[in-house]
Design a protein around this motif. Structure first.
Motif, PDB file in Angstrom:
ATOM      1  N   GLN A  55       2.495 -29.638 -62.176  1.00  0.00           N
ATOM      2  CA  GLN A  55       1.817 -28.747 -61.709  1.00  0.00           C
ATOM      3  C   GLN A  55       1.375 -29.042 -59.900  1.00  0.00           C
ATOM      4  O   GLN A  55       1.391 -28.372 -59.039  1.00  0.00           O
ATOM      5  CB  GLN A  55       0.434 -28.264 -62.090  1.00  0.00           C
ATOM      6  CG  GLN A  55      -0.252 -26.965 -61.491  1.00  0.00           C
ATOM      7  CD  GLN A  55       0.714 -25.875 -61.390  1.00  0.00           C
ATOM      8  OE1 GLN A  55       0.985 -25.469 -62.530  1.00  0.00           O
ATOM      9  NE2 GLN A  55       0.728 -25.145 -60.386  1.00  0.00           N
ATOM     10  N   GLU A  56       1.045 -30.641 -59.845  1.00  0.00           N
ATOM     11  CA  GLU A  56       0.851 -31.293 -58.403  1.00  0.00           C
ATOM     12  C   GLU A  56       1.892 -31.136 -57.880  1.00  0.00           C
ATOM     13  O   GLU A  56       2.111 -30.762 -56.544  1.00  0.00           O
ATOM     14  CB  GLU A  56       0.399 -32.730 -58.885  1.00  0.00           C
ATOM     15  CG  GLU A  56      -0.430 -33.227 -57.654  1.00  0.00           C
ATOM     16  CD  GLU A  56      -1.747 -32.901 -57.680  1.00  0.00           C
ATOM     17  OE1 GLU A  56      -2.193 -32.095 -57.070  1.00  0.00           O
ATOM     18  OE2 GLU A  56      -2.552 -33.550 -58.286  1.00  0.00           O
ATOM     19  N   ASP A 113       2.567 -27.415 -56.558  1.00  0.00           N
ATOM     20  CA  ASP A 113       1.701 -27.045 -55.603  1.00  0.00           C
ATOM     21  C   ASP A 113       1.827 -27.694 -54.189  1.00  0.00           C
ATOM     22  O   ASP A 113       2.041 -26.998 -53.306  1.00  0.00           O
ATOM     23  CB  ASP A 113       0.279 -27.378 -56.132  1.00  0.00           C
ATOM     24  CG  ASP A 113      -0.301 -26.488 -57.113  1.00  0.00           C
ATOM     25  OD1 ASP A 113       0.473 -25.496 -57.572  1.00  0.00           O
ATOM     26  OD2 ASP A 113      -1.405 -26.885 -57.898  1.00  0.00           O
ATOM     27  N   SER A 114       2.296 -28.907 -54.344  1.00  0.00           N
ATOM     28  CA  SER A 114       2.693 -29.491 -52.880  1.00  0.00           C
ATOM     29  C   SER A 114       3.769 -29.006 -52.445  1.00  0.00           C
ATOM     30  O   SER A 114       3.796 -28.971 -50.975  1.00  0.00           O
ATOM     31  CB  SER A 114       2.569 -31.225 -53.288  1.00  0.00           C
ATOM     32  OG  SER A 114       3.342 -31.547 -53.951  1.00  0.00           O
ATOM     33  N   LYS A 127       4.773 -26.096 -52.736  1.00  0.00           N
ATOM     34  CA  LYS A 127       4.637 -24.831 -52.017  1.00  0.00           C
ATOM     35  C   LYS A 127       4.018 -24.861 -50.643  1.00  0.00           C
ATOM     36  O   LYS A 127       4.221 -24.026 -50.147  1.00  0.00           O
ATOM     37  CB  LYS A 127       4.001 -23.933 -53.409  1.00  0.00           C
ATOM     38  CG  LYS A 127       4.792 -23.563 -54.327  1.00  0.00           C
ATOM     39  CD  LYS A 127       3.739 -22.523 -55.277  1.00  0.00           C
ATOM     40  CE  LYS A 127       4.731 -22.075 -56.498  1.00  0.00           C
ATOM     41  NZ  LYS A 127       3.877 -21.188 -57.408  1.00  0.00           N
ATOM     42  N   ALA A 128       3.212 -25.859 -50.737  1.00  0.00           N
ATOM     43  CA  ALA A 128       2.445 -26.168 -49.351  1.00  0.00           C
ATOM     44  C   ALA A 128       3.275 -26.460 -48.368  1.00  0.00           C
ATOM     45  O   ALA A 128       3.239 -25.981 -47.266  1.00  0.00           O
ATOM     46  CB  ALA A 128       1.301 -27.279 -49.576  1.00  0.00           C
TER      47      ALA A 128
END
Length: 359
Positions: free
Chosen positions: A283-284, A287-288, A290-291
């Protein structure tokens, strides 16, 4: 902003930076002052810089063509010839006023001319401010292969003046921002959050982030100046990123990518590979990734592109004894060096990258 003390030189900022520069010019017995620019910094930055220089030295300007494609030995030869024609000697000083191409190439030129003259870096792009001008790496490309020729040699000074960022197009700012994102991933969740919650175009916020990014890089370089160990962490995303950049530079059918655009892709790929090999939380990583995709545009890759990129990996400078080594993450702020990666996993990483845009 407070000066940052590096190995045998200082990284200084804005007004106090110019005071330090002028002090060096006054104290040292230089014969001639040379300023290396490209055509962009000649037009947009040189006059601003010269307004802040106080010296009785003769000032000579040497201009090169802008762009990574001119970061080569042919350009060096032209600069060396210009220095000779303008009567440069071993007491001359070369100031590199420009982005990463100018500071990398100018530093290399200075290290080789008459077996070494002093140089000072004044970065004018975000990429050069937070990365290229700091740490003593100098060098040029060998054809499309990044930074194959060079030496590590420290400048007398690095002067960072964020006012030059106002001369940059948006895509150049965005390119430099990738290195700040990298600093966040390898250093700490708190700095990653600071960078991703800001914007590369928010000039009023960039000063503090630039200072922090330079601090992060400088701490690593001080610990490992010649990249025997932890300094390799600064290459996060660069193993595949450099290969992508080289491939798009040499392929006539491809639109050239800026350094940061290629490194952004490289970091997303490294994120995925880290979930498979070094335990980065999935997930990390998502998320990163996608950022990063919120900042950089999608780039299309087919299987033949990926195969060609994998072939270029053998030229990466971190390689040793025939093995290709990656920097990966166990967690944000916790790196794992010297990791080998299979070609199948690299293909899977590109699938991960492509799928980000399909969701």
């Amino acid at each position: 902003m407070q000066a940052i003390h590096a190995k045998n030189y200082d990284i200084v900022f804005t007004e106090t930076g110019y005071e330090k520069l002028n002090s060096i010019l006054k104290q040292k017995d230089y014969s001639i002052l040379f300023v290396l620019v490209d055509s962009n910094t000649h037009e947009n930055c040189l006059s601003q810089f010269l307004q802040n220089v106080i010296t009785t030295l003769t000032i000579e300007i040497i201009e090169i063509e802008p762009g990574e494609e001119f970061k080569n030995l042919e350009t060096c030869e032209g600069v060396w010839s210009a220095l000779s024609e303008l009567n440069a000697d071993r007491q001359s000083l070369l100031i590199n006023l420009g982005g990463g191409v100018v500071t990398d190439l100018g530093g290399f030129v200075a290290c080789c001319f008459k077996r070494g003259i002093d140089f000072i870096n004044i970065p004018t792009t975000l990429l050069a401010m937070v990365d290229a001008s700091v740490g003593g790496k100098t060098g040029v490309d060998l054809g499309p292969l990044k930074n194959q020729i060079g030496v590590i040699s420290n400048p007398q000074l690095v002067l960072v003046d964020p006012v030059f960022l106002e001369t940059l197009p948006e895509e150049e700012l965005r390119s430099g921002y990738a290195e700040m994102l990298k600093h966040g991933l390898i250093h700490s969740k708190s700095y990653w959050d600071d960078v991703t919650s800001s914007s590369y175009s928010a000039f009023k916020d960039l000063g503090d982030l630039i200072h922090k990014s330079i601090l992060i890089k400088n701490e690593v370089v001080l610990e490992d100046p010649f990249e025997k160990g932890i300094r390799k962490s600064l290459n996060y995303g660069h193993t595949l990123g450099h290969a992508i950049e080289s491939y798009f530079m040499e392929s006539p059918s491809k639109t050239r990518l800026l350094h940061g655009e290629a490194i952004a892709i490289g970091m997303i790929l490294a994120n995925f590979i880290s979930t498979q090999l070094t335990g980065l939380n999935a997930q990390e990583a998502l998320d990163s990734a996608k950022a990063i995709t919120k900042i950089y545009p999608f780039v299309q890759f087919d299987d033949s592109d990926i195969e060609a990129i994998i072939t270029l990996l053998k030229y990466d400078k971190k390689n040793s004894h025939g093995s290709i080594y990656f920097v990966l993450l166990e967690d944000i702020g916790k790196v794992k060096l010297n990791q080998t990666v299979s070609n199948d996993l690299i293909f899977n990483a590109f699938d991960f990258y492509k799928n980000l845009w399909n969701k």
